[in-house]
Motif scaffolding. Sequence first.
Motif, mmCIF file in Angstrom:
data_model
loop_
_atom_site.group_PDB
_atom_site.id
_atom_site.type_symbol
_atom_site.label_atom_id
_atom_site.label_comp_id
_atom_site.label_asym_id
_atom_site.label_seq_id
_atom_site.Cartn_x
_atom_site.Cartn_y
_atom_site.Cartn_z
ATOM 1 N N LYS A 149 0.652 -1.137 -0.032
ATOM 2 C CA LYS A 149 -0.052 -0.005 0.105
ATOM 3 C C LYS A 149 0.948 1.299 -0.124
ATOM 4 N N ARG A 150 0.406 2.297 -0.676
ATOM 5 C CA ARG A 150 1.188 3.637 -0.838
ATOM 6 C C ARG A 150 2.130 3.469 -1.753
ATOM 7 N N GLU A 151 2.556 2.261 -2.337
ATOM 8 C CA GLU A 151 3.660 2.366 -3.343
ATOM 9 C C GLU A 151 3.359 2.766 -4.614
ATOM 10 N N THR A 152 4.252 2.852 -5.501
ATOM 11 C CA THR A 152 3.790 3.130 -6.942
ATOM 12 C C THR A 152 4.230 2.009 -7.851
ATOM 13 N N ALA A 153 3.452 1.839 -8.765
ATOM 14 C CA ALA A 153 3.634 0.748 -9.817
ATOM 15 C C ALA A 153 3.760 1.499 -11.425
ATOM 16 N N THR A 154 4.590 0.927 -12.042
ATOM 17 C CA THR A 154 4.240 1.345 -13.431
ATOM 18 C C THR A 154 4.023 -0.122 -14.548
ATOM 19 N N LEU A 155 3.016 0.061 -15.180
ATOM 20 C CA LEU A 155 2.779 -1.201 -16.136
ATOM 21 C C LEU A 155 3.042 -0.594 -17.577
ATOM 22 N N LYS A 156 3.819 -1.447 -18.310
ATOM 23 C CA LYS A 156 4.121 -1.334 -19.536
ATOM 24 C C LYS A 156 3.482 -2.016 -20.776
ATOM 25 N N CYS A 157 3.023 -1.356 -22.018
ATOM 26 C CA CYS A 157 2.245 -2.183 -22.968
ATOM 27 C C CYS A 157 3.225 -1.947 -24.242
ATOM 28 N N TYR A 158 3.233 -3.010 -25.017
ATOM 29 C CA TYR A 158 3.947 -2.806 -26.208
ATOM 30 C C TYR A 158 2.949 -3.401 -27.352
ATOM 31 N N PRO A 159 2.339 -2.289 -28.293
ATOM 32 C CA PRO A 159 1.301 -2.748 -28.941
ATOM 33 C C PRO A 159 1.819 -3.742 -30.130
ATOM 34 N N ILE A 160 0.837 -4.100 -30.984
ATOM 35 C CA ILE A 160 1.309 -4.708 -32.001
ATOM 36 C C ILE A 160 1.742 -3.816 -33.152
ATOM 37 N N PRO A 161 2.905 -4.243 -33.844
ATOM 38 C CA PRO A 161 3.677 -3.240 -34.651
ATOM 39 C C PRO A 161 2.713 -2.588 -35.670
ATOM 40 N N ARG A 162 2.598 -1.408 -35.841
ATOM 41 C CA ARG A 162 1.855 -0.360 -36.737
ATOM 42 C C ARG A 162 0.412 0.033 -36.182
ATOM 43 N N HIS A 163 0.117 -0.594 -35.078
ATOM 44 C CA HIS A 163 -0.973 -0.187 -34.394
ATOM 45 C C HIS A 163 -0.735 1.078 -33.651
ATOM 46 N N ASP A 164 -1.698 1.984 -33.894
ATOM 47 C CA ASP A 164 -1.503 3.302 -33.218
ATOM 48 C C ASP A 164 -2.461 3.829 -32.231
ATOM 49 N N THR A 165 -3.378 2.748 -31.480
ATOM 50 C CA THR A 165 -4.202 3.142 -30.538
ATOM 51 C C THR A 165 -3.978 2.118 -29.457
ATOM 52 N N VAL A 166 -3.871 2.433 -28.175
ATOM 53 C CA VAL A 166 -3.741 1.601 -27.074
ATOM 54 C C VAL A 166 -4.737 1.996 -25.999
ATOM 55 N N TYR A 167 -5.356 0.771 -25.493
ATOM 56 C CA TYR A 167 -6.331 0.976 -24.570
ATOM 57 C C TYR A 167 -5.927 0.389 -23.123
ATOM 58 N N TRP A 168 -6.274 0.656 -21.945
ATOM 59 C CA TRP A 168 -6.167 0.185 -20.913
ATOM 60 C C TRP A 168 -7.222 -0.195 -20.233
ATOM 61 N N TYR A 169 -7.379 -1.317 -19.769
ATOM 62 C CA TYR A 169 -8.647 -2.090 -18.935
ATOM 63 C C TYR A 169 -8.161 -2.183 -17.516
ATOM 64 N N GLN A 170 -9.138 -2.483 -16.538
ATOM 65 C CA GLN A 170 -8.880 -2.892 -15.286
ATOM 66 C C GLN A 170 -9.784 -4.088 -15.067
ATOM 67 N N GLN A 171 -9.508 -5.138 -14.700
ATOM 68 C CA GLN A 171 -10.706 -5.988 -14.447
ATOM 69 C C GLN A 171 -10.333 -6.786 -12.940
ATOM 70 N N GLY A 172 -11.451 -6.449 -12.073
ATOM 71 C CA GLY A 172 -11.481 -6.622 -10.696
ATOM 72 C C GLY A 172 -11.819 -8.345 -10.555
ATOM 73 N N PRO A 173 -11.550 -8.855 -9.431
ATOM 74 C CA PRO A 173 -12.070 -10.160 -9.401
ATOM 75 C C PRO A 173 -13.563 -10.347 -9.682
ATOM 76 N N GLY A 174 -14.103 -11.390 -10.427
ATOM 77 C CA GLY A 174 -15.111 -11.507 -10.918
ATOM 78 C C GLY A 174 -16.019 -10.391 -11.551
ATOM 79 N N GLN A 175 -15.290 -9.233 -12.056
ATOM 80 C CA GLN A 175 -15.848 -8.348 -12.688
ATOM 81 C C GLN A 175 -15.390 -8.324 -14.276
ATOM 82 N N ASP A 176 -16.416 -7.300 -15.030
ATOM 83 C CA ASP A 176 -15.969 -7.306 -16.404
ATOM 84 C C ASP A 176 -14.820 -6.186 -16.550
ATOM 85 N N PRO A 177 -14.329 -6.388 -17.679
ATOM 86 C CA PRO A 177 -12.970 -5.238 -17.852
ATOM 87 C C PRO A 177 -13.654 -3.899 -18.047
#
Lengths: 113, 112
Positions: free
Chosen positions: A15-43
Amino acid sequence: AAGVIQSPRHLIKEKRETATLKCYPIPRHDTVYWYQQGPGQDPQFLISFYEKMQSDKGSIPDRFSAQQFSDYHSELNMSSLELGDSALYFCASSLGLGVGEAFFGQGTRLTVV
Amino acid sequence: DQQVKQNSPSLSVQEGRISILNCDYTNSMFDYFLWYKKYPAEGPTFLISISSIKDKNEDGRFTVFLNKSAKHLSLHIVPSQPGDSAVYFCAASVEGTYKYIFGTGTRLKVLA
């Protein structure tokens, strides 16, 4: 074929720490989306970027920020982590304009203890 | 406010039979719909999509039907196979926006 790469796959933070998540898209893709999915929930949509500019914003807490870099990879920065931030974080990429398939990465499982 | 709804949280179907997964949406601006399949601890995998200018799209064993007036779409899997067992998410988007809104998912179990 190359897919969406997310790193790390698993992350444990306190708790109270910092996290960095990285995402490398498919080559030539220009749009990136981030989703969060909690336990038992939809994205849940967090935020998206098109051509390095933020395009849409969903239910992303103010403690989170994200950006897309010149090579189109994206990073999700999460500060002051809370227990409720524990979830699977998915990144997806597509070729522009919100129409067409968005391809998802394997996700990063973040556990906040 | 759930804009995309999948009212059946789970569905069990015998191998070889047809699986029908349903999805309803409330936002009439949605004009592009997708179905994703998700295994535990993996990212969603794209299955099939449909634009609002069509009412049917078929790809192998998978067919998606769109009823715009009812704001309803469905995914048919024929014949169902045990490997189809997964959680299926319906997603919707508006052309020109950069987000996909997901439904709550339906867990399909195909019994051998």
